[in-house]
Design a protein around this motif. Sequence first.
Motif, mmCIF file in Angstrom:
data_model
loop_
_atom_site.group_PDB
_atom_site.id
_atom_site.type_symbol
_atom_site.label_atom_id
_atom_site.label_comp_id
_atom_site.label_asym_id
_atom_site.label_seq_id
_atom_site.Cartn_x
_atom_site.Cartn_y
_atom_site.Cartn_z
ATOM 1 N N GLY A 39 0.786 -1.235 0.000
ATOM 2 C CA GLY A 39 0.000 0.000 0.000
ATOM 3 C C GLY A 39 0.810 1.273 0.000
ATOM 4 N N ARG A 40 1.702 1.423 0.976
ATOM 5 C CA ARG A 40 2.480 2.667 1.061
ATOM 6 C C ARG A 40 3.518 2.755 -0.050
ATOM 7 N N VAL A 41 4.162 1.632 -0.384
ATOM 8 C CA VAL A 41 5.154 1.645 -1.459
ATOM 9 C C VAL A 41 4.488 1.990 -2.783
ATOM 10 N N SER A 42 3.357 1.365 -3.041
ATOM 11 C CA SER A 42 2.628 1.629 -4.282
ATOM 12 C C SER A 42 2.217 3.095 -4.378
ATOM 13 N N MET A 43 1.797 3.676 -3.262
ATOM 14 C CA MET A 43 1.409 5.089 -3.244
ATOM 15 C C MET A 43 2.584 5.973 -3.638
ATOM 16 N N LEU A 44 3.771 5.680 -3.096
ATOM 17 C CA LEU A 44 4.952 6.474 -3.426
ATOM 18 C C LEU A 44 5.334 6.309 -4.896
ATOM 19 N N LEU A 45 5.240 5.086 -5.402
ATOM 20 C CA LEU A 45 5.578 4.861 -6.807
ATOM 21 C C LEU A 45 4.579 5.545 -7.735
ATOM 22 N N ASN A 46 3.323 5.575 -7.338
ATOM 23 C CA ASN A 46 2.328 6.306 -8.134
ATOM 24 C C ASN A 46 2.630 7.804 -8.140
ATOM 25 N N ASP A 47 3.039 8.312 -6.985
ATOM 26 C CA ASP A 47 3.424 9.723 -6.898
ATOM 27 C C ASP A 47 4.630 9.991 -7.791
ATOM 28 N N PHE A 48 5.594 9.078 -7.752
ATOM 29 C CA PHE A 48 6.782 9.218 -8.598
ATOM 30 C C PHE A 48 6.391 9.232 -10.083
ATOM 31 N N THR A 49 5.503 8.323 -10.452
ATOM 32 C CA THR A 49 5.075 8.250 -11.855
ATOM 33 C C THR A 49 4.421 9.554 -12.295
ATOM 34 N N THR A 50 3.552 10.087 -11.463
ATOM 35 C CA THR A 50 2.875 11.346 -11.791
ATOM 36 C C THR A 50 3.871 12.480 -11.967
ATOM 37 N N ARG A 51 4.820 12.575 -11.047
ATOM 38 C CA ARG A 51 5.813 13.653 -11.128
ATOM 39 C C ARG A 51 6.731 13.472 -12.338
ATOM 40 N N LEU A 52 7.125 12.218 -12.597
ATOM 41 C CA LEU A 52 8.028 11.944 -13.716
ATOM 42 C C LEU A 52 7.384 12.317 -15.049
ATOM 43 N N THR A 53 6.142 11.937 -15.237
ATOM 44 C CA THR A 53 5.468 12.232 -16.503
ATOM 45 C C THR A 53 5.177 13.722 -16.655
ATOM 46 N N THR A 54 5.166 14.441 -15.534
ATOM 47 C CA THR A 54 4.999 15.894 -15.599
ATOM 48 C C THR A 54 6.308 16.586 -15.958
ATOM 49 N N VAL A 55 7.390 16.114 -15.323
ATOM 50 C CA VAL A 55 8.698 16.752 -15.513
ATOM 51 C C VAL A 55 9.324 16.381 -16.853
ATOM 52 N N ALA A 56 9.226 15.101 -17.218
ATOM 53 C CA ALA A 56 9.901 14.630 -18.440
ATOM 54 C C ALA A 56 8.987 13.683 -19.213
ATOM 55 N N PRO A 57 7.895 14.201 -19.771
ATOM 56 C CA PRO A 57 6.895 13.326 -20.397
ATOM 57 C C PRO A 57 7.402 12.575 -21.624
#
Length: 293
Positions: free
Chosen positions: A259-277
């Motif tokens: 649960g918590r790891v997946s939440m962090l990875l989802n946050d990472f994915t969102t930020r990554l696709t925003t910064v370097a789509p």
Amino acid sequence: MDRMNAKLAAVVSMDNKYGGTQDLQRHAASLAEETVGLQNAHTASSRIRSELYGVAAAFTASAMWAAIDGRRLTEAEPYLNQAVTLAGLANNRHVLFRVWGHAGIMYRHLGRPADAIAAGEAARATSITRSDPAYASLAMARLATFHADMGDERSALRAIGLAQACYDRANQGTHRPPWMAFYDQAELDSLATFAYLRLRKWEDAERHAHRCLAALRPDFERNRGLTYANLALAQLGQGDIEPAVAAARNVPAAMAGNGRVSMLLNDFTTRLTTVAPRSAETTAWLDHRRAAA
């Protein structure tokens, strides 16, 4: 009592290795019920009855923590009153400290930072923190993350400093309950990483994440997943796309769905696709996430 304490140690070991699965949550809750049931099935001294209530409270806290760790927060909250009641019946300051500590983390994930700080202060106020600096250190380290959630940099940084000072004073040879065995320098660095991430102090967060990984015990697979995810977020915050993706890909496959790891990875994915789509690293990461789903 020996049998139930051995089962409690096994529950703690399972949590350290696998994280808060639903099976572990149900198992811990069932053991809490079994332990309370022993009160009515047998005759025992007041000391043994108190110890039984303490173990029942610890099992309930484990069930609560498993639900929190698995991000099943609506399931976690009902355990709180039960755990507090049982710890009160046991007059067990160790378990009460644990329960309030878990409550703070639950409130943090519920988006109730003021309640998280109140619970964290309740843990800090238990008498065990005055007699054992290890407990004081853990209470302060958690409070650092709660203050960071509120954007209170001064209080967060002060709490991190106090947590380290208390930890340095603690006698590592002191006997403590099995659920306290997780708290070491690596865990302190992990909590500091969380706080620095919330404060957007990326370099400090990366430094503590690396320190955590260097000292992390091999069997703490869930914590390894959390730390690699946090390391990825810290590096991404500095614009280091390639190492950030590499860190994220180091999260063990078995932990990526926690649960918590997946939440962090989802946050990472969102930020990554925003910064370097359009970057190759982003494409590779998205393919990796899809393959792991």
